[in-house]
Design an enzyme around this catalytic site. Structure first.
Site, PDB file in Angstrom:
ATOM      1  N   TRP A   1     -54.699  46.370  82.697  1.00 28.74           N
ATOM      2  CA  TRP A   1     -53.926  47.126  83.679  1.00 28.74           C
ATOM      3  C   TRP A   1     -53.649  48.551  83.197  1.00 28.74           C
ATOM      4  CZ3 TRP A   1     -49.017  49.240  82.981  1.00 28.74           C
ATOM      5  CH2 TRP A   1     -48.402  49.747  84.120  1.00 28.74           C
ATOM      6  N   HIS A   2     -53.557  48.730  81.875  1.00 27.77           N
ATOM      7  CA  HIS A   2     -53.184  50.028  81.333  1.00 27.77           C
ATOM      8  C   HIS A   2     -54.285  51.075  81.439  1.00 27.77           C
ATOM      9  CE1 HIS A   2     -49.910  47.666  79.530  1.00 27.77           C
ATOM     10  NE2 HIS A   2     -49.281  48.805  79.385  1.00 27.77           N
ATOM     11  N   GLY A   3     -55.512  50.670  81.638  1.00 28.81           N
ATOM     12  CA  GLY A   3     -56.554  51.683  81.721  1.00 28.81           C
ATOM     13  C   GLY A   3     -57.920  51.077  81.967  1.00 28.81           C
TER      14      GLY A   3
ATOM     15  N   PHE B   1     -51.829  55.850  83.458  1.00 26.18           N
ATOM     16  CA  PHE B   1     -52.038  54.458  83.803  1.00 26.18           C
ATOM     17  C   PHE B   1     -51.691  54.180  85.260  1.00 26.18           C
ATOM     18  CE2 PHE B   1     -50.574  54.226  79.202  1.00 26.18           C
ATOM     19  CZ  PHE B   1     -51.855  54.340  78.735  1.00 26.18           C
TER      20      PHE B   1
END
Length: 474
Positions: free
Chosen positions: A325-327, A474
């Site tokens: 989800w962060h990148g 993000f």
């Protein structure tokens, strides 16, 4: 428009004045918030608002459908449509090129043709936070956890409300949309505490995070070969503090700003670097995301109510997807899976030995060792998180464990900020609240002077260029 800019101070003052001038009338006050939120986002680029509008429209129609239908099959189909369409937007704009590059790497050697040119889609600011909040609202409606059916305007405002739009926290319906009908109120003390949170956030961002980032983290992670092992280690620690003080600063300002409009957001951090195991860490770090992953992914997968091997798999899936989800890079998934694997080890150990007692002399020793191990794991895995590629992270690890000494490139200012960061992180929350009480008792003009000094004077005092918030990417 960043929270730590002069533009935002003017914007907030104007929005605050208009809102409270109309606060007794529901739709005019909500209209002020909607116009302000659209304007706030448009300062980056306005076109993603069309995307958000369309995604919200589909979700709203699905909510209307399954609220009115008594047929389980129809309700599940509408819920599935909503989830797939919302995640489809996220996957298209955030992960399309990652999936394309992966397909090229896997299928190219087999002779299968895959598009090699990047799609070049611009990632809308805040899309990840928008997606998770949109999904939580739809799922809560489906579960019957939200009694009232809100209008499309309220639904859209809930998602676009400017304090949390671009970098969280992920706000539950009970903290925002369910309060839209209530006539807001704001006492002098509540307003003062809101301003205090904003001031604290500005100080965290401009004094600590930006100094650590530009003074040590960026140079070392940019060229680790030019620094000693000791300097690389200090830079890794500094990055963990930079990330915390940068992101928690945004959350502080978001919470304080929402409070000025009569809304109470839940806390998003609770001194995470005092955690004594990784489960404790994730209960303290980015709490709104951790709770979202628990409630909308881990538990629906079966959580720990299934067999032990399946519970471990659920944990790995949750942490892997939470990392991704962060990148749009597999290194984020690897970072998440690394945390998941170590959490699995901890859980198996607890299954075998039982959770240790929390009292007694040995409990203190275990807590101390647990703290050292947890902080070390968090710092070392963050190297993968911060590096631009896995290869670069490998170079950083090689340099880190080379064993060379010397700290000549760590400035006095960086050492000072590291000390301030560490001391402020371990300071009891009671002192934080007492400082807030002192701020509240200050006359209004004095509070204003404090905010101006913090917001505008810190950058000059530290001679550090203002930087964007880390989590905007993000």
């Amino acid at each position: 428009m960043y929270f730590h800019s002069l533009q935002f101070l003017f914007f907030l003052t104007l929005t605050f004045s208009l809102y409270w001038a109309l606060h007794r009338h529901k739709w005019p006050r909500l209209g002020v918030l909607m116009v302000a939120s659209v304007f706030f986002y448009s300062m980056w680029t306005p076109w993603p608002l069309v995307l958000f509008l369309g995604a919200t429209g589909i979700n709203h129609l699905c909510i209307k459908g399954f609220r009115r239908s008594q047929k389980p099959g129809v309700r599940k189909a509408l819920l599935t449509l909503s989830i797939v369409s919302t995640l489809g937007v996220l996957c298209t704009f955030k992960y399309a090129d990652l999936f394309r590059e992966t397909a090229v790497a896997l299928l190219g050697p087999l002779g299968l043709h895959v598009r090699t040119q990047p799609f070049g889609l611009l990632l809308p600011v805040g899309l990840s936070f928008f997606t998770f909040q949109a999904l939580s609202y739809v799922i809560d409606q489906y579960r019957g956890e939200i009694e009232k059916e809100h209008s499309f305007f309220e639904h859209l405002l809930y998602l676009l409300f400017f304090p949390h739009l671009v970098a969280g926290p992920i706000v539950r319906a009970s903290h925002l949309i369910e309060r839209f009908d209530d006539t807001p109120s704001l006492t002098a003390d509540e307003g003062g505490r809101g301003l205090y949170r904003i001031a604290v956030g500005l100080a965290k961002k401009l004094i600590i995070a930006d100094v650590l980032g530009s003074g040590l983290v960026d140079p070392v992670f940019g060229s680790p070969e030019a620094y000693t092992s000791a300097e690389c280690f200090v830079a890794a620690v500094a990055y963990s503090f930079e990330l915390y003080f940068d992101f928690s600063a945004y959350s502080d300002i978001a919470i304080g700003t929402a409070a000025l409009f009569g809304f109470k957001f839940a806390e998003n951090f609770n001194r995470p670097y005092l955690a004594t195991n990784l489960f404790d860490f994730w209960a303290r770090w980015h709490i709104s995301l951790s709770n979202w992953l628990r409630d909308y992914l881990y538990r629906p997968l079966g959580g720990n109510r299934v067999s032990k091997p399946r519970a471990l798999l659920n944990l790995m899936i949750t942490m892997g997807l939470g990392g991704l989800w962060h990148g749009a890079d597999w290194r984020f998934a690897i970072w998440g899976l690394a945390h998941g694997a170590m959490e699995c080890v901890i859980r198996v150990w607890w299954w075998v030995t039982g959770k240790p007692p929390k009292e007694g002399k040995m409990a203190v020793v275990r807590a101390g060792l647990g703290w050292v191990a947890t902080f070390t794991v968090v710092v070392l895995t963050r190297i993968v998180f911060r590096s631009p590629s896995l290869a670069h992270a490998g170079e950083m690890y090689l340099r880190l464990f080379e064993g060379s000494l010397g700290l000549a490139n760590v400035s006095t200012l960086v050492w000072t900020m590291l000390a301030v960061a560490a001391v402020s992180h371990v300071t009891p929350l009671s002192l934080f609240h007492k400082a807030g009480d002192l701020f509240v008792r200050m006359p209004v003009p004095v509070r204003a002077v404090v905010l101006v000094l913090v917001g505008l004077g810190v950058r000059h005092l530290t001679s550090v260029e203002t930087r964007p918030y880390v989590y905007f990417q993000f």
